[in-house]
Motif scaffolding. Structure first.
Motif, PDB file in Angstrom:
ATOM      1  N   GLU A 144      10.085   4.333  14.145  1.00 55.67           N
ATOM      2  CA  GLU A 144       8.965   3.882  14.980  1.00 55.67           C
ATOM      3  C   GLU A 144       7.651   4.392  14.375  1.00 55.67           C
ATOM      4  OE1 GLU A 144       8.968   2.187  17.949  1.00 55.67           O
ATOM      5  OE2 GLU A 144       6.817   2.467  18.348  1.00 55.67           O
ATOM      6  N   ALA A 145       7.630   5.657  13.990  1.00 58.33           N
ATOM      7  CA  ALA A 145       6.399   6.228  13.437  1.00 58.33           C
ATOM      8  C   ALA A 145       6.709   7.468  12.614  1.00 58.33           C
ATOM      9  CB  ALA A 145       5.438   6.593  14.567  1.00 58.33           C
ATOM     10  N   VAL A 146       5.876   7.679  11.594  1.00 61.40           N
ATOM     11  CA  VAL A 146       5.961   8.899  10.786  1.00 61.40           C
ATOM     12  C   VAL A 146       4.739   9.750  11.129  1.00 61.40           C
ATOM     13  CG1 VAL A 146       5.793   9.809   8.431  1.00 61.40           C
ATOM     14  CG2 VAL A 146       7.316   7.890   8.918  1.00 61.40           C
ATOM     15  N   ASN A 147       4.950  11.037  11.280  1.00 61.05           N
ATOM     16  CA  ASN A 147       3.901  11.964  11.694  1.00 61.05           C
ATOM     17  C   ASN A 147       3.041  12.374  10.486  1.00 61.05           C
ATOM     18  OD1 ASN A 147       2.392  14.106  12.664  1.00 61.05           O
ATOM     19  ND2 ASN A 147       4.080  14.946  13.877  1.00 61.05           N
ATOM     20  N   ARG A 148       2.035  11.561  10.245  1.00 58.67           N
ATOM     21  CA  ARG A 148       1.146  11.764   9.097  1.00 58.67           C
ATOM     22  C   ARG A 148       0.539  13.168   9.062  1.00 58.67           C
ATOM     23  NH1 ARG A 148      -3.103   8.427   6.347  1.00 58.67           N
ATOM     24  NH2 ARG A 148      -4.992   9.665   6.364  1.00 58.67           N
ATOM     25  N   ASP A 149       0.025  13.611  10.206  1.00 60.27           N
ATOM     26  CA  ASP A 149      -0.636  14.924  10.265  1.00 60.27           C
ATOM     27  C   ASP A 149       0.308  16.042   9.844  1.00 60.27           C
ATOM     28  OD1 ASP A 149      -2.818  13.620  11.174  1.00 60.27           O
ATOM     29  OD2 ASP A 149      -2.716  14.372  13.223  1.00 60.27           O
ATOM     30  N   GLN A 184       9.755   4.453   2.774  1.00 60.25           N
ATOM     31  CA  GLN A 184       8.742   3.392   2.809  1.00 60.25           C
ATOM     32  C   GLN A 184       7.704   3.666   3.899  1.00 60.25           C
ATOM     33  OE1 GLN A 184       7.233   0.349   4.922  1.00 60.25           O
ATOM     34  NE2 GLN A 184       9.382  -0.282   5.010  1.00 60.25           N
ATOM     35  N   GLU A 185       8.181   4.033   5.090  1.00 66.44           N
ATOM     36  CA  GLU A 185       7.252   4.272   6.207  1.00 66.44           C
ATOM     37  C   GLU A 185       6.380   5.496   5.936  1.00 66.44           C
ATOM     38  OE1 GLU A 185       6.624   2.705   9.064  1.00 66.44           O
ATOM     39  OE2 GLU A 185       8.172   1.161   9.083  1.00 66.44           O
ATOM     40  N   LEU A 186       6.983   6.489   5.297  1.00 63.53           N
ATOM     41  CA  LEU A 186       6.242   7.696   4.957  1.00 63.53           C
ATOM     42  C   LEU A 186       5.142   7.370   3.943  1.00 63.53           C
ATOM     43  CD1 LEU A 186       5.923  10.780   4.915  1.00 63.53           C
ATOM     44  CD2 LEU A 186       7.875  10.898   3.383  1.00 63.53           C
ATOM     45  N   ALA A 187       5.501   6.608   2.905  1.00 62.94           N
ATOM     46  CA  ALA A 187       4.526   6.220   1.874  1.00 62.94           C
ATOM     47  C   ALA A 187       3.400   5.394   2.497  1.00 62.94           C
ATOM     48  CB  ALA A 187       5.231   5.428   0.775  1.00 62.94           C
ATOM     49  N   ARG A 188       3.762   4.498   3.372  1.00 67.07           N
ATOM     50  CA  ARG A 188       2.808   3.624   4.046  1.00 67.07           C
ATOM     51  C   ARG A 188       1.833   4.452   4.894  1.00 67.07           C
ATOM     52  NH1 ARG A 188       2.319   0.580   8.734  1.00 67.07           N
ATOM     53  NH2 ARG A 188       4.040   1.609   9.787  1.00 67.07           N
ATOM     54  N   THR A 189       2.392   5.376   5.691  1.00 65.61           N
ATOM     55  CA  THR A 189       1.575   6.175   6.601  1.00 65.61           C
ATOM     56  C   THR A 189       0.590   7.047   5.834  1.00 65.61           C
ATOM     57  OG1 THR A 189       3.426   6.205   8.116  1.00 65.61           O
ATOM     58  CG2 THR A 189       1.723   7.838   8.487  1.00 65.61           C
ATOM     59  N   LEU A 190       1.063   7.622   4.722  1.00 66.28           N
ATOM     60  CA  LEU A 190       0.168   8.491   3.948  1.00 66.28           C
ATOM     61  C   LEU A 190      -0.926   7.698   3.246  1.00 66.28           C
ATOM     62  CD1 LEU A 190       2.720  11.006   2.366  1.00 66.28           C
ATOM     63  CD2 LEU A 190       1.058  11.489   4.181  1.00 66.28           C
ATOM     64  N   ASP A 254       2.658  -4.048   0.208  1.00 65.56           N
ATOM     65  CA  ASP A 254       1.819  -4.856   1.097  1.00 65.56           C
ATOM     66  C   ASP A 254       1.002  -4.003   2.054  1.00 65.56           C
ATOM     67  OD1 ASP A 254       2.724  -7.099  -0.096  1.00 65.56           O
ATOM     68  OD2 ASP A 254       4.102  -7.694   1.520  1.00 65.56           O
ATOM     69  N   SER A 255       1.453  -2.771   2.290  1.00 61.51           N
ATOM     70  CA  SER A 255       0.761  -1.963   3.298  1.00 61.51           C
ATOM     71  C   SER A 255      -0.079  -0.857   2.660  1.00 61.51           C
ATOM     72  CB  SER A 255       1.781  -1.390   4.271  1.00 61.51           C
ATOM     73  OG  SER A 255       2.680  -0.553   3.573  1.00 61.51           O
ATOM     74  N   GLY A 256      -0.390  -0.994   1.382  1.00 63.66           N
ATOM     75  CA  GLY A 256      -1.369  -0.071   0.807  1.00 63.66           C
ATOM     76  C   GLY A 256      -0.816   0.987  -0.133  1.00 63.66           C
ATOM     77  N   VAL A 257       0.500   1.038  -0.297  1.00 62.75           N
ATOM     78  CA  VAL A 257       1.059   1.996  -1.249  1.00 62.75           C
ATOM     79  C   VAL A 257       0.644   1.526  -2.651  1.00 62.75           C
ATOM     80  CG1 VAL A 257       3.199   3.008  -2.164  1.00 62.75           C
ATOM     81  CG2 VAL A 257       2.968   2.544   0.295  1.00 62.75           C
ATOM     82  N   LYS A 258       0.164   2.473  -3.470  1.00 62.07           N
ATOM     83  CA  LYS A 258      -0.452   2.094  -4.740  1.00 62.07           C
ATOM     84  C   LYS A 258       0.549   1.599  -5.783  1.00 62.07           C
ATOM     85  CE  LYS A 258      -4.879   2.280  -4.274  1.00 62.07           C
ATOM     86  NZ  LYS A 258      -5.125   3.070  -3.119  1.00 62.07           N
ATOM     87  N   LYS A 259       1.740   2.208  -5.772  1.00 62.90           N
ATOM     88  CA  LYS A 259       2.680   1.911  -6.846  1.00 62.90           C
ATOM     89  C   LYS A 259       4.092   2.087  -6.304  1.00 62.90           C
ATOM     90  CE  LYS A 259       2.620   3.100 -11.773  1.00 62.90           C
ATOM     91  NZ  LYS A 259       2.174   4.161 -12.690  1.00 62.90           N
ATOM     92  N   VAL A 260       4.965   1.130  -6.570  1.00 59.21           N
ATOM     93  CA  VAL A 260       6.363   1.279  -6.174  1.00 59.21           C
ATOM     94  C   VAL A 260       7.226   1.016  -7.399  1.00 59.21           C
ATOM     95  CG1 VAL A 260       8.206   0.524  -4.622  1.00 59.21           C
ATOM     96  CG2 VAL A 260       5.845   0.494  -3.822  1.00 59.21           C
ATOM     97  N   ILE A 261       8.134   1.942  -7.677  1.00 55.59           N
ATOM     98  CA  ILE A 261       8.980   1.846  -8.865  1.00 55.59           C
ATOM     99  C   ILE A 261      10.432   2.033  -8.454  1.00 55.59           C
ATOM    100  CG2 ILE A 261       9.454   2.827 -11.156  1.00 55.59           C
ATOM    101  CD1 ILE A 261       6.475   4.155 -10.590  1.00 55.59           C
TER     102      ILE A 261
END
Lengths: 283, 283
Positions: A144-149, A184-190, A254-261
């Protein structure tokens, strides 16, 4: 950093692209976790990555082996484990306990200040129990959500988070959760927001990258675009197991992650430098 | 906080006793971990403690049960488990995995921002493998140091650390470690120095406190001094299992911990208010 003189004679700073904080999110799967020698070699390489980094690890075969030894029958549908109450107990023990703490201890040996956590710890990854559809996956969680802080606090304290794929629903229930999706969600949130991090997401798995011909390890695509991916799916050149992984990869881009390998975790430095694996790009 | 005007017109502050940050370190043992109903009730009470708090938990019977189911023979000497490699694997899974993550998930249900960790995580508790003496305890750890900065970082981030009794040696080896000692060393470390915290250490166990007559649950000593403890030991009124616990308690008081209380974890609020349990005092 660009500076502007304020009326009070002090300069005020605005972030510019050069200021972006870089972070590598590295996901490893069972094939490397199950192999003691490979895992040790990988961890040594991981420890040497300069700067901020986070590891997300999957499960591996140990949970299945434990379930067998304890006579708890395991049901898999399309490669996904059906998590009944007994199985949840096992995956919690094996993923968040045995695998996570062994990885952390080994990273400290290589002077990496690793800090293991599950999604329940500090509410790091909050999930919902998957609703029963045609298949009842049991105690499986959808993120549902990753705790960015929380992750930023840990990174700023010089710690390297090592995340086990066990989450919680905030109501006391632990949930077995797909590690690819957590990564993926962690990368997106950060990556999110004007002060978002510049995130590189690496999916380590058993192949050298996305293969044009699944029988040929040398048919790695150095780059895969969204259009090419659609075409390969239509041509049935990309199969079952790869599709959720690539869907996650494109969702990240698509959600802003700079690079995916995507590639072999063993080749970590080459993956990060672009000399190995498949780089996912949108255009 | 006392303020002093400096020549630059700004005031400089020095900490005074009133500024001391309070923290409660609560250790719980197997008797409460093994009982689902008691544990749930305890966690609800723990979540309600106002201010900074840390939990240290022991093991309980689940590890022994798991070892039985997996046909791994367990050897206990004087109530201490001999930790061979297979047993280390089990205690890591059960203590740092199953027990730790279930406690954390339940605390979040009660709006306590719990964060579970082992001693390996962030190098929280660094230990040495116990040297072989008359008895070879195997992968048992003796605490070398507690990472004060890490715990303060976590507490300052609003997190409640929940510590599992698995430590590491910094060289990649996990170690099974006595939870009473971890709690004592943690309380001591946080108390240390001119900016030390005001620590209350609670040892929760199966009795209502230190009993003058072990057969009589109503013979709880409200207060135990060092001199009285020595006398009771000489009179053989205090036995085997209690002695290491009380030694830990006195070591804590001697090293600057403000308050040490021994009693039933179920009575947590009464223990903290001094209405239950035995308070350990030096003089």
């Amino acid at each position: 950093m660009s500076s502007v003189k304020t009326p009070y004679g002090r300069s005020k700073s605005y972030p510019t692209p050069e200021d972006e904080v870089e972070v590598a999110v590295i996901k490893i799967s069972g094939n490397i976790i199950d192999d003691e020698v490979k895992l040790a070699a990988f961890l040594e390489k991981f420890a040497k990555i300069h700067g901020r980094k986070i590891m997300v690890h999957g499960g591996g075969k140990l949970a299945t082996k434990m379930a067998e030894q304890l006579n708890i029958p395991q049901q898999m549908i399309d490669g996904r484990r059906i998590t009944d109450a007994e199985t949840l107990r096992i995956v919690t023990m094996v993923y968040a306990g045995y695998i996570n703490k062994n990885i952390v201890a080994q990273l400290h040996k290589h002077k990496c200040n690793a800090f293991g956590l599950s999604g329940a710890d500090g509410d790091a990854v909050w999930a919902n129990k998957r609703e029963k559809g045609a298949i009842d996956y049991g105690f499986a969680g959808d993120v549902e959500a990753v705790n960015r802080d929380l992750f930023i606090t840990l990174l700023n304290a010089g710690l390297t988070p090592v995340v086990a794929p066990i989450t919680h629903d905030g109501e006391g229930q632990l949930l077995n959760t797909n590690a690819d999706t957590i990564a993926q969600e962690l990368a997106r949130t950060l990556s999110y927001g004007y002060d978002g991090y510049k995130v590189t997401l690496v999916y380590g798995f058993e192949k050298k990258g996305v293969l044009l011909n699944v029988e040929d390890e040398n048919s790695v695509l150095p780059v895969l675009t969204a259009a090419h991916y659609e075409q390969l799916k239509e041509e049935k050149k990309i199969f079952a197991g790869m599709i959720p992984k690539l869907d996650n990869a494109f969702a990240a881009i698509d959600s802003g992650v700079k690079k995916v390998i995507i590639g072999q975790a063993e080749e970590l430095p080459a993956l990060l430098s672009g000399d190995s694996g498949t780089t996912i790009i949108h255009e």
